[in-house]
Design an enzyme around this catalytic site. Structure first.
Site, mmCIF file in Angstrom:
data_model
loop_
_atom_site.group_PDB
_atom_site.id
_atom_site.type_symbol
_atom_site.label_atom_id
_atom_site.label_comp_id
_atom_site.label_asym_id
_atom_site.label_seq_id
_atom_site.Cartn_x
_atom_site.Cartn_y
_atom_site.Cartn_z
ATOM 1 N N SER A 44 -26.453 38.888 -38.994
ATOM 2 C CA SER A 44 -27.017 37.947 -39.255
ATOM 3 C C SER A 44 -28.337 37.286 -38.589
ATOM 4 O O SER A 44 -28.898 37.394 -39.058
ATOM 5 C CB SER A 44 -26.323 36.116 -39.574
ATOM 6 N N SER A 46 -29.820 39.922 -36.322
ATOM 7 C CA SER A 46 -30.512 40.680 -35.248
ATOM 8 C C SER A 46 -30.075 42.396 -36.299
ATOM 9 O O SER A 46 -29.475 41.456 -37.390
ATOM 10 C CB SER A 46 -29.125 41.206 -33.901
ATOM 11 N N LYS A 63 -29.871 45.963 -29.321
ATOM 12 C CA LYS A 63 -29.865 44.703 -30.030
ATOM 13 C C LYS A 63 -31.386 43.866 -30.248
ATOM 14 O O LYS A 63 -31.669 43.767 -28.838
ATOM 15 C CB LYS A 63 -28.600 44.151 -29.605
ATOM 16 N N GLU A 120 -17.556 51.440 -37.125
ATOM 17 C CA GLU A 120 -16.192 50.580 -37.198
ATOM 18 C C GLU A 120 -14.882 50.443 -37.356
ATOM 19 O O GLU A 120 -14.661 51.436 -37.942
ATOM 20 C CB GLU A 120 -16.937 49.325 -37.909
ATOM 21 N N ASP A 159 -14.513 35.905 -32.243
ATOM 22 C CA ASP A 159 -14.944 36.385 -33.262
ATOM 23 C C ASP A 159 -14.112 37.952 -33.399
ATOM 24 O O ASP A 159 -15.009 39.240 -33.677
ATOM 25 C CB ASP A 159 -16.383 36.710 -33.338
ATOM 26 N N LYS A 161 -12.313 40.972 -34.595
ATOM 27 C CA LYS A 161 -12.082 41.965 -36.029
ATOM 28 C C LYS A 161 -12.335 43.361 -36.148
ATOM 29 O O LYS A 161 -12.818 43.218 -35.839
ATOM 30 C CB LYS A 161 -13.197 40.469 -36.967
ATOM 31 N N GLU A 163 -14.502 44.671 -37.738
ATOM 32 C CA GLU A 163 -16.093 44.789 -37.828
ATOM 33 C C GLU A 163 -16.519 45.386 -36.338
ATOM 34 O O GLU A 163 -17.542 46.029 -36.105
ATOM 35 C CB GLU A 163 -16.781 43.907 -38.572
ATOM 36 N N ASN A 164 -16.307 44.548 -35.343
ATOM 37 C CA ASN A 164 -16.226 43.728 -34.013
ATOM 38 C C ASN A 164 -15.667 45.516 -33.376
ATOM 39 O O ASN A 164 -15.574 44.802 -32.284
ATOM 40 C CB ASN A 164 -16.304 42.941 -33.172
ATOM 41 N N ASP A 177 -20.433 42.951 -30.738
ATOM 42 C CA ASP A 177 -20.652 41.734 -30.853
ATOM 43 C C ASP A 177 -20.128 40.169 -29.711
ATOM 44 O O ASP A 177 -19.585 39.586 -30.243
ATOM 45 C CB ASP A 177 -20.000 41.402 -32.049
ATOM 46 N N THR A 197 -14.557 34.415 -38.163
ATOM 47 C CA THR A 197 -15.056 34.895 -39.524
ATOM 48 C C THR A 197 -13.294 34.101 -40.209
ATOM 49 O O THR A 197 -12.240 34.493 -39.935
ATOM 50 C CB THR A 197 -14.651 36.159 -39.292
HETATM 51 P P1 ATP Z 1 -22.145 39.694 -37.529
HETATM 52 O O1 ATP Z 1 -23.772 38.402 -37.536
HETATM 53 O O2 ATP Z 1 -21.812 40.236 -38.870
HETATM 54 O O3 ATP Z 1 -22.070 38.722 -35.952
HETATM 55 P P2 ATP Z 1 -24.119 40.597 -35.034
HETATM 56 O O4 ATP Z 1 -25.938 40.229 -35.656
HETATM 57 O O5 ATP Z 1 -23.266 39.910 -34.058
HETATM 58 O O6 ATP Z 1 -23.686 40.948 -36.246
HETATM 59 P P3 ATP Z 1 -23.312 42.864 -33.851
HETATM 60 O O7 ATP Z 1 -21.814 42.611 -34.978
HETATM 61 O O8 ATP Z 1 -23.836 42.815 -32.372
HETATM 62 O O9 ATP Z 1 -24.882 42.038 -34.714
HETATM 63 O O10 ATP Z 1 -24.044 44.286 -34.922
HETATM 64 C C1 ATP Z 1 -24.490 45.251 -35.945
HETATM 65 C C2 ATP Z 1 -23.429 46.021 -35.853
HETATM 66 O O11 ATP Z 1 -24.869 47.186 -35.372
HETATM 67 C C3 ATP Z 1 -21.923 46.379 -35.922
HETATM 68 O O12 ATP Z 1 -21.421 46.003 -36.649
HETATM 69 C C4 ATP Z 1 -22.157 47.479 -35.715
HETATM 70 O O13 ATP Z 1 -21.951 48.323 -37.196
HETATM 71 C C5 ATP Z 1 -23.598 48.385 -35.601
HETATM 72 N N1 ATP Z 1 -23.359 47.861 -33.953
HETATM 73 C C6 ATP Z 1 -23.391 46.830 -32.558
HETATM 74 N N2 ATP Z 1 -23.400 47.626 -31.624
HETATM 75 C C7 ATP Z 1 -23.586 48.945 -31.681
HETATM 76 C C8 ATP Z 1 -23.057 49.975 -30.572
HETATM 77 N N3 ATP Z 1 -23.575 49.541 -29.174
HETATM 78 N N4 ATP Z 1 -23.277 51.416 -30.914
HETATM 79 C C9 ATP Z 1 -23.228 51.213 -32.519
HETATM 80 N N5 ATP Z 1 -23.353 50.227 -33.556
HETATM 81 C C10 ATP Z 1 -23.697 49.310 -33.544
#
Ligand code: ATP
Length: 314
Positions: A44, A46, A63, A120, A159, A161, A163-164, A177, A197
Site C-alpha cells: 500500500s 511501498s 523496499k 509468498e 499482520d 499471514k 502473504e507475509n 513486512d 487483515t
Molecule cells: P502491504 O501493503 O501488502 O502490507 P507492504 O507495503 O508492507 O505491503 P511488503 O509486504 O513488505 O510491503 O512487500 C510487498 C511484497 O513484496 C511482499 O508481499 C513480497 O511479495 C515482496 N517482498 C517483500 N519483501 C521481500 C523480500 N525481502 N524478498 C523478496 N520479495 C519481497
C-alpha cells in the site's frame, strides 16, 4: 524535512551486522550504489525491488517508500516504526528478513533487506491448495521459532499471514513486512491502533484495539488451520461478517483434520489473549515452552530446524 535517518539507527544496523560477522560497509551506502533490476512486490505504501549492491555484487530486496506519499497519508511514523522494528531484529534470525542498510534521499526512503527468492506462502497455498501435515508442521514450527526470537526482542508483528511469509532459497520461511509491527516495551502503554487483515485479526483487536504479543499467536492459529484445511478459519461475505465470526470464535474443522493440529489450533484460537498458547509468561502453562512442547511438534527437532532437511512440498 523528516529526519528518518538522522537518528542513530544506521549505526546500530552496521554494528549488528559487524557483530554477526558480515562485512561492514565502507561509508554509508546511497541509492547510487544499487542497480535496480525488477519489481518483487507492491504494498500500500511501498514498492519492493530486486537490486544488486554494486560495491559487492550481492543481491538484495530494497523496499522503497515515497516520502511525499507517506506524509500525505500521515504514515511517516509507521515507516519509522517499521524501520525501528527491523533494526531491533537485525542481529538476525534465519526466519526473519534482516535489514542491512536504511538510507534516504530527497524523495524516498530505502530499506535494504535480505532477498527472499521463492515468493509468498500465499502463492504456494493458492497453487497447491493445502499442505501435507508434515509440511504444515514444519512451517508452523519455523513460525513459532521466529516468533520466540521476535517477541524476546519486544517486537510484535501484528499482520502475520501467508502473504507475509516468504520462502527462501531452500523453501524455509522468512517473515517479512514489519509495516504494522510495534515495539512493546514491558510496562509501556498498550498501543491502540487497529491494524491487521480481516481473516487473521484477533477478537481483542476488533473489540478493544488491544495489541499484545498474543495477537501473533491468534494469527498463527489461523495460519495453521489454513495450511491444513486449504481455506480460511474465519471467512464471511464481507470483512464485517468475517470479524463478527471472529468475535464469536465461530469456525469449524473439516472432516479428517489432523487431531494434534486440531488440539493446537483450539489452544491458539482462544478469545482470552492471556490464555492463548505461547502468549503466557515463561514457565506458565501458556508460555512459549508449552507451545514448543505441544504434541503436534513432538517430531520436530528444534535444534536443526534451520539447517536440517526441508520436507518435500506436498
Ligand atoms: P502491504 O501493503 O501488502 O502490507 P507492504 O507495503 O508492507 O505491503 P511488503 O509486504 O513488505 O510491503 O512487500 C510487498 C511484497 O513484496 C511482499 O508481499 C513480497 O511479495 C515482496 N517482498 C517483500 N519483501 C521481500 C523480500 N525481502 N524478498 C523478496 N520479495 C519481497
Amino acid at each position: 524535512e523528516f529526519g528518518l535517518m538522522d537518528d542513530p539507527a544506521e549505526v546500530e544496523v552496521a554494528t549488528a551486522c559487524a557483530r554477526s560477522g558480515s562485512r561492514k560497509p565502507q561509508g554509508l551506502p546511497s541509492v547510487r550504489d544499487f542497480a535496480f533490476t525488477a519489481t518483487l512486490g507492491e504494498g500500500s505504501y511501498s514498492e519492493v525491488k530486486r537490486a544488486t549492491y554494486l560495491r559487492t555484487g550481492q543481491e538484495f530486496a530494497v523496499k522503497v517508500l515515497d516520502k511525499a506519499f507517506l506524509k500525505r497519508k500521515g504514515k511517516m511514523s509507521t515507516a519509522l516504526d517499521e524501520k525501528n522494528a527491523l533494526v531491533r531484529l537485525s542481529s538476525g534470525h534465519p526466519g526473519i528478513v534482516r535489514l542491512h542498510h536504511a538510507f534516504h534521499d530527497q524523495y524516498q526512503l530505502y530499506f535494504v533487506i535480505d532477498l527472499v527468492p521463492n515468493g509468498e506462502m500465499q502463492t504456494l497455498l493458492s497453487r497447491i491448495g493445502s499442505l501435507s501435515v508434515t509440511c504444515a508442521r514444519y512451517y508452523s514450527a519455523q513460525i513459532v521459532d521466529a516468533l520466540a526470537f521476535m517477541h524476546a526482542k519486544n517486537v510484535v508483528h501484528r499482520d502475520l499471514k501467508p502473504e507475509n511469509l516468504l520462502l527462501d532459497e531452500n523453501f524455509r520461511i522468512k517473515i517479512c513486512d514489519f509495516g504494522t509491527a510495534k515495539i512493546l516495551e514491558p510496562g509501556a502503554e498498550s498501543d491502540q491502533t487497529f491494524v491487521g487483515t480481516a481473516q487473521y485479526v484477533s477478537p481483542e483487536m476488533i473489540q478493544k484495539n488491544e495489541t499484545s504479543f498474543s495477537v501473533d499467536f491468534w494469527a498463527l492459529g489461523c495460519i495453521i488451520y489454513q495450511m491444513i484445511a486449504g481455506r480460511f478459519a474465519f471467512q464471511g461475505l464481507s470483512a464485517y461478517i468475517t470479524m463478527e465470526k471472529i468475535k464469536k470464535v465461530e469456525y469449524a474443522f473439516p472432516e479428517g483434520f489432523d487431531e494434534e493440529a486440531k488440539d493446537l489450533v483450539q489452544k491458539l484460537l482462544v478469545r482470552e489473549p492471556t490464555v492463548r498458547l505461547g502468549a503466557g509468561a515463561p514457565g506458565t502453562p501458556y508460555g512459549m515452552h508449552t507451545l514448543r512442547s505441544h504434541p503436534f511438534f513432538s517430531v520436530i527437532e528444534w535444534e536443526t530446524l534451520w539447517n536440517g532437511s526441508v520436507p518435500r512440498l506436498q
